[in-house]
Design a protein around this motif. Structure first.
Motif, PDB file in Angstrom:
ATOM      1  N   UNK A 199      38.737  43.650  38.945  1.00 54.30           N
ATOM      2  CA  UNK A 199      37.972  42.716  39.660  1.00 54.30           C
ATOM      3  C   UNK A 199      38.778  41.535  40.598  1.00 54.30           C
ATOM      4  N   UNK A 200      38.605  40.768  39.321  1.00 57.83           N
ATOM      5  CA  UNK A 200      39.066  39.461  39.445  1.00 57.83           C
ATOM      6  C   UNK A 200      40.659  39.366  39.904  1.00 57.83           C
ATOM      7  N   UNK A 201      40.835  40.444  39.565  1.00 59.19           N
ATOM      8  CA  UNK A 201      43.377  39.600  39.612  1.00 59.19           C
ATOM      9  C   UNK A 201      43.199  40.722  41.359  1.00 59.19           C
ATOM     10  N   UNK A 202      42.472  41.452  41.700  1.00 59.48           N
ATOM     11  CA  UNK A 202      43.488  42.060  42.378  1.00 59.48           C
ATOM     12  C   UNK A 202      42.276  42.932  43.716  1.00 59.48           C
ATOM     13  N   UNK A 203      41.098  41.720  43.494  1.00 60.60           N
ATOM     14  CA  UNK A 203      39.961  42.354  44.065  1.00 60.60           C
ATOM     15  C   UNK A 203      39.793  42.346  45.652  1.00 60.60           C
ATOM     16  N   UNK A 204      40.979  41.051  45.862  1.00 55.45           N
ATOM     17  CA  UNK A 204      40.654  40.512  47.924  1.00 55.45           C
ATOM     18  C   UNK A 204      42.204  41.297  48.852  1.00 55.45           C
ATOM     19  N   UNK A 205      43.097  41.773  46.846  1.00 56.58           N
ATOM     20  CA  UNK A 205      44.179  42.683  47.716  1.00 56.58           C
ATOM     21  C   UNK A 205      44.098  44.301  47.800  1.00 56.58           C
ATOM     22  N   UNK A 206      42.932  44.352  46.925  1.00 60.85           N
ATOM     23  CA  UNK A 206      42.886  45.981  46.957  1.00 60.85           C
ATOM     24  C   UNK A 206      40.962  46.242  47.011  1.00 60.85           C
ATOM     25  N   UNK A 207      40.610  46.139  47.963  1.00 62.86           N
ATOM     26  CA  UNK A 207      38.827  46.067  48.159  1.00 62.86           C
ATOM     27  C   UNK A 207      38.653  47.560  48.090  1.00 62.86           C
ATOM     28  N   UNK A 208      39.094  48.109  48.264  1.00 66.89           N
ATOM     29  CA  UNK A 208      38.152  49.755  47.827  1.00 66.89           C
ATOM     30  C   UNK A 208      38.321  49.935  46.751  1.00 66.89           C
ATOM     31  N   UNK A 209      39.548  49.689  45.342  1.00 69.06           N
ATOM     32  CA  UNK A 209      39.379  49.525  43.589  1.00 69.06           C
ATOM     33  C   UNK A 209      38.200  48.785  43.759  1.00 69.06           C
ATOM     34  N   UNK A 210      38.094  47.507  44.262  1.00 76.62           N
ATOM     35  CA  UNK A 210      37.466  46.535  43.811  1.00 76.62           C
ATOM     36  C   UNK A 210      36.067  47.073  43.858  1.00 76.62           C
ATOM     37  N   UNK A 211      35.409  47.846  45.089  1.00 79.94           N
ATOM     38  CA  UNK A 211      34.144  48.378  45.157  1.00 79.94           C
ATOM     39  C   UNK A 211      34.130  49.630  43.985  1.00 79.94           C
ATOM     40  N   UNK A 212      35.185  50.590  43.737  1.00 75.16           N
ATOM     41  CA  UNK A 212      34.793  51.129  43.056  1.00 75.16           C
ATOM     42  C   UNK A 212      34.313  50.940  41.710  1.00 75.16           C
ATOM     43  N   UNK A 213      35.162  49.870  41.372  1.00 79.86           N
ATOM     44  CA  UNK A 213      35.171  48.914  39.839  1.00 79.86           C
ATOM     45  C   UNK A 213      33.682  48.502  40.072  1.00 79.86           C
ATOM     46  N   UNK A 214      33.199  48.027  41.197  1.00 79.40           N
ATOM     47  CA  UNK A 214      31.889  47.553  40.781  1.00 79.40           C
ATOM     48  C   UNK A 214      30.357  48.354  40.778  1.00 79.40           C
ATOM     49  N   UNK A 215      30.907  49.151  41.725  1.00 79.59           N
ATOM     50  CA  UNK A 215      29.962  50.605  41.177  1.00 79.59           C
ATOM     51  C   UNK A 215      30.043  51.267  39.947  1.00 79.59           C
ATOM     52  N   UNK A 216      31.248  51.451  38.896  1.00 78.71           N
ATOM     53  CA  UNK A 216      31.392  51.110  37.493  1.00 78.71           C
ATOM     54  C   UNK A 216      30.779  50.613  37.014  1.00 78.71           C
ATOM     55  N   UNK A 217      31.055  49.457  37.454  1.00 83.49           N
ATOM     56  CA  UNK A 217      30.411  48.624  36.763  1.00 83.49           C
ATOM     57  C   UNK A 217      28.888  48.427  36.810  1.00 83.49           C
ATOM     58  N   UNK A 218      27.845  49.026  37.410  1.00 84.31           N
ATOM     59  CA  UNK A 218      26.849  48.945  38.016  1.00 84.31           C
ATOM     60  C   UNK A 218      26.526  50.246  36.977  1.00 84.31           C
ATOM     61  N   UNK A 219      27.181  51.228  36.883  1.00 84.31           N
ATOM     62  CA  UNK A 219      26.381  52.020  35.803  1.00 84.31           C
ATOM     63  C   UNK A 219      27.156  51.969  34.958  1.00 84.31           C
ATOM     64  N   UNK A 220      27.483  51.514  33.971  1.00 85.90           N
ATOM     65  CA  UNK A 220      27.487  50.472  32.703  1.00 85.90           C
ATOM     66  C   UNK A 220      26.559  49.985  32.587  1.00 85.90           C
ATOM     67  N   UNK A 221      25.973  49.189  33.077  1.00 83.79           N
ATOM     68  CA  UNK A 221      25.489  48.184  33.050  1.00 83.79           C
ATOM     69  C   UNK A 221      24.166  48.455  32.841  1.00 83.79           C
ATOM     70  N   UNK A 222      23.626  49.876  32.555  1.00 87.51           N
ATOM     71  CA  UNK A 222      22.207  50.393  32.599  1.00 87.51           C
ATOM     72  C   UNK A 222      22.365  51.032  31.144  1.00 87.51           C
ATOM     73  N   UNK A 223      23.092  50.722  30.160  1.00 87.38           N
ATOM     74  CA  UNK A 223      23.284  50.980  29.237  1.00 87.38           C
ATOM     75  C   UNK A 223      23.207  49.355  28.516  1.00 87.38           C
ATOM     76  N   UNK A 224      22.892  49.509  27.040  1.00 90.02           N
ATOM     77  CA  UNK A 224      22.397  48.130  26.919  1.00 90.02           C
ATOM     78  C   UNK A 224      24.106  47.674  26.235  1.00 90.02           C
ATOM     79  N   UNK A 225      24.875  48.477  25.545  1.00 87.78           N
ATOM     80  CA  UNK A 225      26.029  48.223  25.440  1.00 87.78           C
ATOM     81  C   UNK A 225      26.619  47.183  26.522  1.00 87.78           C
ATOM     82  N   UNK A 226      26.560  48.641  28.227  1.00 89.74           N
ATOM     83  CA  UNK A 226      27.157  47.850  29.242  1.00 89.74           C
ATOM     84  C   UNK A 226      26.426  46.586  29.590  1.00 89.74           C
TER      85      UNK A 226
END
Length: 262
Positions: free
Chosen positions: A19-46
């Motif tokens: 997200x930090x390195x390629x978010x600007x170039x690949x917005x679709x990928x960045x969006x998907x990864x942010x959604x992934x992070x939203x799921x991963x942060x539903x658990x304490x370890x995330x």
């Protein structure tokens, strides 16, 4: 279980790196990864991985990057709001004390940036911002001065969703700061999402539980705003949240003869 497994395999670090390195170039990928992070942060370890707990030098860096991206982009300026799901991440991390501490650290100024997104027309953003403020208000007993230092942003963010649609009288507005008075001088779209209204009221309640918070609330004519907003409210749970604050303020002064349950 899957989220925890992905976190243990380094998914949070890998996602943030891309997200930090390629978010600007690949917005679709960045969006998907942010959604992934939203799921991963539903658990304490995330949450711990995203907060970089245990690494004093790096702690909070990922969060700061996400907040910066969240506040730079908006649904108004882009066809697709790439970073809208950061709102969900902020809610998740603000459920834990370590997350709230990072968001509320005055030097970082993250909460101030987040609050300013509360007027977004994007409902996901708006709901996430109000929920994050509400979670941060769990620290009101020790952080009330910190919260009130953001008064010009925090009161509109919390009071406007529960102010109803009516135009407020000049007399009412004369007792408010400009950021509230101006917004309440004309008719507004109601905030349809009852969860946003309820969470805003819960945040206000936690602030006014503190003497300093209660004084600040009176100083912006907050009780009058709740009185007017309550008249328009139809959702029983939200009405209950209004009444809870009303009963607290009533103990100060019998300020609202009309603030009685319908």
């Amino acid at each position: 279980a899957l989220s925890a497994r992905l976190v243990s395999l380094g998914a949070v670090v890998a996602a943030m790196d891309v997200v930090a390195k390629r978010g600007g170039e690949q917005p679709g990928l960045a969006r998907s990864l942010v959604m992934l992070l939203a799921n991963l942060t539903q658990v304490d370890s995330g949450v711990a991985a995203l907060l970089q707990v245990g690494d004093e030098k790096m702690q909070g860096l990922y969060v700061a990057k996400l907040v910066r991206s969240f506040c730079r982009s908006s649904s108004e300026s882009e066809e697709e709001d790439i970073f809208e799901h950061v709102a969900s991440i902020l809610v998740n991390i603000s459920k834990v004390e370590a997350g709230r501490r990072i968001l509320m650290e005055p030097k970082r100024g993250l909460l101030k940036q987040i609050i300013r997104q509360s007027d977004s027309t994007n409902q996901l953003r708006k709901k996430g911002v109000v929920s994050t403020i509400r979670n941060c208000c769990f620290e009101a007993d020790t952080q009330i001065q910190n919260l009130l230092s953001l008064a010009e942003y925090i009161w509109p963010a919390l009071l406007l969703p529960v102010a109803g649609k009516k135009i407020y009288s000049e007399e009412d507005r004369s007792k408010m700061p400009p950021e509230l008075a101006n917004a309440l001088s004309h008719e507004r779209e109601a905030v349809e999402n009852s969860e946003i209204r309820q969470q805003a009221l819960e945040a206000i309640y936690m602030i006014v539980l503190q003497d300093e918070g209660r004084r600040a609330f009176w100083s912006v004519n907050g009780p009058r705003i709740l009185q007017v907003g309550y008249e328009d409210e139809e959702d029983p749970k939200v009405m209950e949240a209004y009444e809870l604050i009303g009963s607290l303020l009533n103990r100060d002064v019998l300020f609202l003869a009309r603030f009685v349950p319908k």
